[in-house]
Write a protein that holds these residues in place. Structure first.
Motif, PDB file in Angstrom:
ATOM      1  N   ARG A 117       0.863  -1.180   0.000  1.00  0.00           N
ATOM      2  CA  ARG A 117       0.000   0.000   0.000  1.00  0.00           C
ATOM      3  C   ARG A 117       0.897   1.227   0.000  1.00  0.00           C
ATOM      4  N   ALA A 118       0.499   2.269  -0.753  1.00  0.00           N
ATOM      5  CA  ALA A 118       1.349   3.454  -0.835  1.00  0.00           C
ATOM      6  C   ALA A 118       0.516   4.695  -1.119  1.00  0.00           C
ATOM      7  N   ASP A 119       0.985   5.817  -0.568  1.00  0.00           N
ATOM      8  CA  ASP A 119       0.357   7.116  -0.786  1.00  0.00           C
ATOM      9  C   ASP A 119       1.241   7.958  -1.695  1.00  0.00           C
ATOM     10  N   VAL A 120       0.602   8.845  -2.456  1.00  0.00           N
ATOM     11  CA  VAL A 120       1.347   9.872  -3.169  1.00  0.00           C
ATOM     12  C   VAL A 120       1.246  11.144  -2.340  1.00  0.00           C
ATOM     13  N   LEU A 121       2.372  11.813  -2.134  1.00  0.00           N
ATOM     14  CA  LEU A 121       2.403  13.026  -1.333  1.00  0.00           C
ATOM     15  C   LEU A 121       2.078  14.215  -2.234  1.00  0.00           C
ATOM     16  N   ILE A 122       1.085  14.994  -1.821  1.00  0.00           N
ATOM     17  CA  ILE A 122       0.624  16.137  -2.605  1.00  0.00           C
ATOM     18  C   ILE A 122       0.880  17.391  -1.785  1.00  0.00           C
ATOM     19  N   GLY A 123       1.843  18.181  -2.209  1.00  0.00           N
ATOM     20  CA  GLY A 123       2.173  19.374  -1.448  1.00  0.00           C
ATOM     21  C   GLY A 123       2.856  19.029  -0.137  1.00  0.00           C
ATOM     22  N   ALA A 124       2.773  19.949   0.807  1.00  0.00           N
ATOM     23  CA  ALA A 124       3.498  19.783   2.067  1.00  0.00           C
ATOM     24  C   ALA A 124       2.787  18.848   3.033  1.00  0.00           C
ATOM     25  N   GLU A 125       1.448  18.819   2.987  1.00  0.00           N
ATOM     26  CA  GLU A 125       0.721  18.072   4.007  1.00  0.00           C
ATOM     27  C   GLU A 125      -0.257  17.038   3.460  1.00  0.00           C
TER      28      GLU A 125
END
Length: 253
Positions: free
Chosen positions: A10-18
């Protein structure tokens, strides 16, 4: 025999700082030496996220699961350690590196992966033979990495790296995109040549079945909504070519 295993990834994409968004929602896949697994799926399904999360791109954060190469969890390794362990990623959009010649880049990469610098004359011959096999102009060796290259030339350069680095396992992220018929054949022949010489395991990410007419897939997987929705043999790619991905998108797989 090399075994590459993705377990519950499972993985998230980081969008911006938060902000972040979960893209991979539990991926399971096992690839053995010499096997080619094709991943096909619609845009936005998470195919490239899978490639970059495995490779260690800082924009993608793995939140659960393991990625094992011969039993070792590569997620615990730095990016360069993953390469030295035998992993390779051919990028969908290869970047330009002005000021670094292709020959110096390739020799430095080979030195890092092999653990010692090859003799200059030996490496030069090895590189020239590989370039000839991929129909790359010898003059490109002195040019900046991908600087001013066409899309097709960049993709040939990715396969040139594959030939020289000889990894245990390779992820090819839409290597066929932007290639005309002739370039597709040359690139496919390069992939097949490496497979025959090294028994590398390959995860081939693509939208279309045309490259699979040249590079035989042992298994085909449909990727939708961040996970493997269906798996089958080469015939699955033909079905997807004629039917599309609509049923997987509608099913919310």
């Amino acid at each position: 025999m090399t075994k590459f295993e993705i377990r519950g990834l499972r993985a998230d994409v980081l969008i911006g700082a938060e902000d972040r968004e979960e893209i991979l929602k539990g991926v399971d896949l096992t690839i053995d030496s010499g096997e080619t697994h094709a991943i096909m799926g619609p845009n936005g399904s998470g195919k490239s996220t899978l490639a970059y999360a495995i490779a260690g791109h800082p924009r993608y954060e793995v939140t659960d699961g393991e990625v094992l190469l011969d039993g070792e969890n590569v997620l615990e390794m730095s990016v360069d350690e993953r390469a030295r362990a035998g992993m390779f990623l051919a990028m969908q959009y290869p970047v330009e590196v002005p000021g670094v010649s292709m020959s110096n880049f390739l020799r430095s990469s080979v030195t890092a992966v092999r653990g010692e610098a090859p003799k200059l004359r030996t490496f030069s011959k090895e590189m020239q033979n590989a370039m000839k096999g991929l129909s790359i102009d010898p003059a490109f060796a002195s040019r900046g990495v991908n600087e001013g290259f066409s899309g097709g030339e960049k993709k040939r350069h990715e396969i040139l790296q594959l030939e020289l680095l000889r990894p245990k396992f390779a992820i090819l992220d839409e290597t066929d995109s932007g290639l005309d018929v002739d370039a597709l054949k040359v690139v496919s022949e390069g992939i097949n040549r490496v497979k025959a010489e090294t028994n590398v395991g390959v995860l081939l990410i693509t939208h279309y079945s045309r490259i699979l007419n040249h590079v035989k897939a042992d298994h085909v997987h449909v990727f939708a909504k961040g996970r493997v929705a269906e798996s089958g043999g080469p015939e699955l790619a033909d079905a997807l070519e004629s039917e599309g991905y609509e049923r997987f998108v509608k099913a919310g797989a």
